[in-house]
Design a protein around this motif. Structure first.
Motif, PDB file in Angstrom:
ATOM      1  N   PRO A  28       0.574  -1.244  -0.077  1.00  6.78           N
ATOM      2  CA  PRO A  28      -0.109   0.096  -0.071  1.00  6.78           C
ATOM      3  C   PRO A  28       0.873   1.717   0.015  1.00  6.78           C
ATOM      4  O   PRO A  28       0.937   2.012  -1.112  1.00  6.78           O
ATOM      5  CB  PRO A  28      -0.674   0.391   1.358  1.00  6.78           C
ATOM      6  CG  PRO A  28      -0.792  -1.356   1.321  1.00  6.78           C
ATOM      7  CD  PRO A  28      -0.258  -2.335   1.091  1.00  6.78           C
ATOM      8  N   ILE A  29       1.737   1.419   1.057  1.00  3.40           N
ATOM      9  CA  ILE A  29       2.860   3.088   1.018  1.00  3.40           C
ATOM     10  C   ILE A  29       3.188   2.979  -0.380  1.00  3.40           C
ATOM     11  O   ILE A  29       3.501   4.035  -0.271  1.00  3.40           O
ATOM     12  CB  ILE A  29       3.904   3.011   2.613  1.00  3.40           C
ATOM     13  CG1 ILE A  29       4.470   4.003   2.056  1.00  3.40           C
ATOM     14  CG2 ILE A  29       4.420   1.404   1.932  1.00  3.40           C
ATOM     15  CD1 ILE A  29       3.213   5.483   2.853  1.00  3.40           C
TER      16      ILE A  29
ATOM     17  N   VAL B  70      11.501   8.944  -0.183  1.00  3.58           N
ATOM     18  CA  VAL B  70      10.571   9.232  -1.129  1.00  3.58           C
ATOM     19  C   VAL B  70       9.380  10.430  -0.327  1.00  3.58           C
ATOM     20  O   VAL B  70       8.620  11.216  -0.789  1.00  3.58           O
ATOM     21  CB  VAL B  70      10.273   8.753  -1.690  1.00  3.58           C
ATOM     22  CG1 VAL B  70       8.783   9.007  -2.597  1.00  3.58           C
ATOM     23  CG2 VAL B  70      10.636   7.821  -2.719  1.00  3.58           C
TER      24      VAL B  70
ATOM     25  N   LEU C 204       8.240  14.445  -0.834  1.00  3.91           N
ATOM     26  CA  LEU C 204       6.916  14.072  -0.905  1.00  3.91           C
ATOM     27  C   LEU C 204       6.549  15.526  -0.537  1.00  3.91           C
ATOM     28  O   LEU C 204       5.181  16.026  -0.164  1.00  3.91           O
ATOM     29  CB  LEU C 204       6.339  13.145  -0.851  1.00  3.91           C
ATOM     30  CG  LEU C 204       5.635  12.500  -2.298  1.00  3.91           C
ATOM     31  CD1 LEU C 204       5.099  11.126  -2.305  1.00  3.91           C
ATOM     32  CD2 LEU C 204       5.340  13.187  -3.494  1.00  3.91           C
TER      33      LEU C 204
ATOM     34  N   PHE D 186       1.494   9.181  -5.747  1.00  2.58           N
ATOM     35  CA  PHE D 186       1.212  10.816  -5.122  1.00  2.58           C
ATOM     36  C   PHE D 186       2.206  11.566  -6.542  1.00  2.58           C
ATOM     37  O   PHE D 186       1.969  12.532  -6.752  1.00  2.58           O
ATOM     38  CB  PHE D 186       1.732  10.956  -3.484  1.00  2.58           C
ATOM     39  CG  PHE D 186       0.057  10.956  -3.399  1.00  2.58           C
ATOM     40  CD1 PHE D 186      -0.021  12.293  -2.924  1.00  2.58           C
ATOM     41  CD2 PHE D 186      -0.298  10.177  -2.311  1.00  2.58           C
ATOM     42  CE1 PHE D 186      -1.508  12.315  -2.381  1.00  2.58           C
ATOM     43  CE2 PHE D 186      -1.332  10.453  -2.528  1.00  2.58           C
ATOM     44  CZ  PHE D 186      -2.003  11.694  -1.636  1.00  2.58           C
ATOM     45  N   GLN D 187       2.961  10.920  -6.466  1.00  2.00           N
ATOM     46  CA  GLN D 187       4.279  11.871  -7.129  1.00  2.00           C
ATOM     47  C   GLN D 187       3.855  11.355  -8.516  1.00  2.00           C
ATOM     48  O   GLN D 187       3.916  12.514  -9.021  1.00  2.00           O
ATOM     49  CB  GLN D 187       5.390  10.648  -7.193  1.00  2.00           C
ATOM     50  CG  GLN D 187       6.938  11.496  -7.536  1.00  2.00           C
ATOM     51  CD  GLN D 187       7.485  11.659  -7.781  1.00  2.00           C
ATOM     52  OE1 GLN D 187       7.871  12.189  -5.741  1.00  2.00           O
ATOM     53  NE2 GLN D 187       7.962  12.810  -7.889  1.00  2.00           N
TER      54      GLN D 187
ATOM     55  N   PHE E  75       1.051   4.174  -2.205  1.00  2.00           N
ATOM     56  CA  PHE E  75       0.599   5.383  -2.767  1.00  2.00           C
ATOM     57  C   PHE E  75       1.286   6.542  -2.862  1.00  2.00           C
ATOM     58  O   PHE E  75       1.039   7.803  -3.538  1.00  2.00           O
ATOM     59  CB  PHE E  75       0.150   5.237  -1.278  1.00  2.00           C
ATOM     60  CG  PHE E  75      -0.830   5.027  -1.038  1.00  2.00           C
ATOM     61  CD1 PHE E  75      -1.875   5.111  -1.760  1.00  2.00           C
ATOM     62  CD2 PHE E  75      -1.044   4.078   0.523  1.00  2.00           C
ATOM     63  CE1 PHE E  75      -3.527   4.401  -0.333  1.00  2.00           C
ATOM     64  CE2 PHE E  75      -2.461   3.506   1.231  1.00  2.00           C
ATOM     65  CZ  PHE E  75      -2.990   3.797   0.080  1.00  2.00           C
ATOM     66  N   LEU E  76       2.419   5.812  -2.424  1.00  2.00           N
ATOM     67  CA  LEU E  76       3.715   7.071  -2.848  1.00  2.00           C
ATOM     68  C   LEU E  76       4.193   7.606  -4.062  1.00  2.00           C
ATOM     69  O   LEU E  76       3.965   8.353  -4.927  1.00  2.00           O
ATOM     70  CB  LEU E  76       4.778   6.520  -1.916  1.00  2.00           C
ATOM     71  CG  LEU E  76       5.133   6.789  -0.813  1.00  2.00           C
ATOM     72  CD1 LEU E  76       6.343   6.201  -0.111  1.00  2.00           C
ATOM     73  CD2 LEU E  76       4.826   7.894  -0.259  1.00  2.00           C
TER      74      LEU E  76
ATOM     75  N   MET F 136       8.754   9.349 -10.987  1.00  2.00           N
ATOM     76  CA  MET F 136      10.042   9.138  -9.069  1.00  2.00           C
ATOM     77  C   MET F 136      10.874   9.400 -10.430  1.00  2.00           C
ATOM     78  O   MET F 136      11.832   8.538 -10.734  1.00  2.00           O
ATOM     79  CB  MET F 136       9.462   7.190  -9.113  1.00  2.00           C
ATOM     80  CG  MET F 136       9.997   7.320  -8.087  1.00  2.00           C
ATOM     81  SD  MET F 136       9.473   8.323  -6.727  1.00  2.00           S
ATOM     82  CE  MET F 136       8.155   6.995  -6.420  1.00  2.00           C
TER      83      MET F 136
ATOM     84  N   VAL G  37      -3.056   9.085   3.847  1.00  2.00           N
ATOM     85  CA  VAL G  37      -2.742   7.553   3.026  1.00  2.00           C
ATOM     86  C   VAL G  37      -1.263   7.555   3.498  1.00  2.00           C
ATOM     87  O   VAL G  37      -0.949   6.347   4.231  1.00  2.00           O
ATOM     88  CB  VAL G  37      -2.306   8.257   1.172  1.00  2.00           C
ATOM     89  CG1 VAL G  37      -1.470   7.621   0.851  1.00  2.00           C
ATOM     90  CG2 VAL G  37      -3.901   8.066   0.979  1.00  2.00           C
TER      91      VAL G  37
ATOM     92  N   GLY H  13      -0.976   3.736   5.025  1.00  2.00           N
ATOM     93  CA  GLY H  13      -0.099   3.141   4.853  1.00  2.00           C
ATOM     94  C   GLY H  13       1.285   2.512   5.528  1.00  2.00           C
ATOM     95  O   GLY H  13       1.806   1.633   5.651  1.00  2.00           O
ATOM     96  N   THR H  14       1.473   3.725   6.736  1.00  4.60           N
ATOM     97  CA  THR H  14       3.318   3.409   7.085  1.00  4.60           C
ATOM     98  C   THR H  14       2.725   2.447   8.401  1.00  4.60           C
ATOM     99  O   THR H  14       3.593   1.882   8.873  1.00  4.60           O
ATOM    100  CB  THR H  14       3.909   4.408   7.804  1.00  4.60           C
ATOM    101  OG1 THR H  14       2.782   5.897   8.518  1.00  4.60           O
ATOM    102  CG2 THR H  14       4.022   5.549   6.617  1.00  4.60           C
TER     103      THR H  14
END
Lengths: 272, 244
Positions: free
Chosen positions: A21-22, B69, B73, A29-30, A25-26, A38, B92, B96-97
């Protein structure tokens, strides 16, 4: 050996899903919000690979080491034969007979906190920000004493079966009172130290210790009494760090008034 | 390549240092106090090696991917000024973390074991997995919500002590209503969430946001997010216990 391999593979697959998930997500968003692809994409994919593999290995090792160790210590330290050499009946055990549990809990809480890298980093930063007023070692010892007392008191609660929220609510009441009178500089630091101390290695061990205690002590159930040690370990450093701040101010004040008096004495000497 | 190997080795030494006090304290107790043979010493040893290797890879990977990252962000979103994307990112990030937080995975699995042993849930692997996963999702949602509130708080400059004190009053109230078997797990989940993965990224978000707004103190605002992220999981897990 085969079982260990299967276990490891199962955990690796599980942890890949946990990290997904993380990572997604990252990347999203990027792409969507920032609008750029990225930077260093390959390095980042390799990094996420390491995260997933590391998480999987860690969880396998945890089940094999930290959980059994916590339970083993709880069982051995509460064993009536060990406590009383088998002379008295188990039912006659009072909370004070479990003193080895409290000593062990204090030792584990104190030592793991003193070695915590995150805390060392925070202490150095606090030392810089405060211009040396907050000592690196002093802060670490203050937090470690807090965790030691917290885990030990948490064990006392499990052994006696007293309600958890009395302790926690009482503790936060103390924190609120201290917040009002403690020097302002120490307050954010103290609140932070509660979260920083409970490291990834300590939490599973302490959890297993609590559950093991609740299983071993007659009349306690793991379900109702076994949890709560982590909550104690996060609360008491706040109190001890605030107390450290208050103590520092007190010592400063006492030595200052002593200095003043000495200066006064000198002046009187001169006058004579 | 050589630098990466060096960094990985350093992470391994750090993990070893994490584990060392536990080994020492337990060793001293075993040799001088308990004085009984320890079973499965070999299995404990290999498990310890796995913990060190796993933690080293985990932290190394975090530094390679997640931290740069996430921090990048956090800073660029904080500077961009779109409240919607900022709040969405905060949620999020928290969610997520927390899902990837090792200590939470471990504690949730233990909670499921205990609940199954006490017949609160069915004693099947599936029921236990569902319970543990449910717990983790609830805590992850709670951290997501905490960061959302925290970002609003920084933007609107709400008083942090009032929110925190109000929150803990609510915790006391909900404790009276919640089934007793969930209370311990709920209180623990507050301390468990703010750990290896979450704290650095959350701090980056708070500091990034506070330093892009005028007249804010990065230290106080960064810490506020973590304090909130330790509070909401207790509330959410208690509510989860009441509803379930």
């Amino acid at each position: 050996m085969m079982a260990l391999l299967v276990d490891t593979l199962r955990f690796l697959a599980g942890s890949a899903i946990d990290v997904l998930p993380i990572a997604v997500f990252l990347f999203l968003f990027q792409r969507v919000v920032i609008g750029d692809p990225m930077p260093n994409r390959n390095q980042i994919l390799v990094g996420f690979g390491f995260v997933a593999v590391g998480l999987g290995l860690f969880l396998v090792g945890l089940e094999q080491t930290l959980f059994p160790l916590g339970r083993l210590m709880a069982r051995q330290l509460t064993n009536p034969e060990f406590l009383l050499n088998g002379v008295a009946a188990v039912s006659s055990l009072g909370w004070q007979d479990f003193y080895w549990v409290y000593i062990f809990a204090t030792a584990i809480g104190f030592s793991t906190t003193m070695a915590e890298p995150a805390l060392i980093a925070v202490s150095m930063k606090a030392n810089n920000v405060s211009g040396g007023a907050i000592g690196v070692l002093g802060l670490r010892v203050a937090v470690a004493i807090g965790v030691g007392i917290g885990v030990s008191l948490g064990c006392f609660r499990i052994i006696t079966g007293l309600p958890l929220h009395y302790f926690i609510a009482g503790g936060y009441l103390v924190v609120i009172l201290q917040t009002v009178i403690a020097p302002k500089l120490i307050v954010p630091l103290a609140y932070d130290s509660g979260g920083v101390t409970t490291s990834t290695v300590t939490v599973p061990l302490v959890t297993a210790l609590g559950l093991g205690l609740a299983e071993a002590v007659p009349g306690r159930s793991p379900l109702l009494d076994g949890f709560g040690l982590v909550a104690f370990a996060s609360l008491f450093p706040i109190i001890s760090v605030l107390a450290y701040g208050q103590l520092a101010v007190l010592i400063e004040r006492v030595s200052k008034s002593r200095r003043d008096r000495r200066d006064l004495d000198k002046e009187e000497d001169h006058a004579l | 390549m050589k630098d990466s190997l060096y960094a990985l080795g350093k992470d391994a030494v750090d993990s070893l240092r994490d584990l060392l006090p536990i080994v020492l304290v337990i060793g001293v107790f075993q040799i001088f106090v308990i004085r009984q043979p320890v079973e499965d010493l070999m299995s404990l040893f290999t498990g310890g090696l796995l913990v060190v290797a796993g933690l080293a890879c985990f932290i190394f990977g975090l530094r390679l991917a997640l931290f740069p990252v996430g921090e990048g962000l956090a800073y660029s979103l904080a500077g961009k000024g779109s409240i919607f994307w900022l709040v969405a990112f905060a949620f999020v990030l928290g969610f997520g973390t927390t899902v990837a937080e090792p200590a939470l995975i471990a504690v949730a699995a233990e909670a499921a074991d205990v609940a199954a042993a006490a017949n609160v849930i069915e004693q099947t692997t599936e029921a236990m997995q569902v319970y543990a996963y449910g717990l983790r999702i609830v805590v992850a949602l709670a951290v997501g919500v905490a960061l959302t509130i925290g970002v609003f708080r920084i933007l609107a400059n709400w008083s942090l002590p009032l929110i925190i004190i109000g929150g803990y009053l609510l915790v006391v109230l909900l404790t009276e209503l919640a089934p007793p078997e969930i209370v311990g797990v709920a209180y623990d989940s507050g301390g468990v969430t703010t750990s290896t993965v979450t704290v650095p990224l959350v701090t980056a978000l708070g500091v990034g946001l506070a330093s892009s707004l005028k007249g804010r103190n990065p230290m106080i605002d960064g810490f506020g997010l973590i304090a909130l992220a330790s509070l909401t999981p207790i509330l959410f897990v208690l509510i989860y216990g009441i509803l379930a």
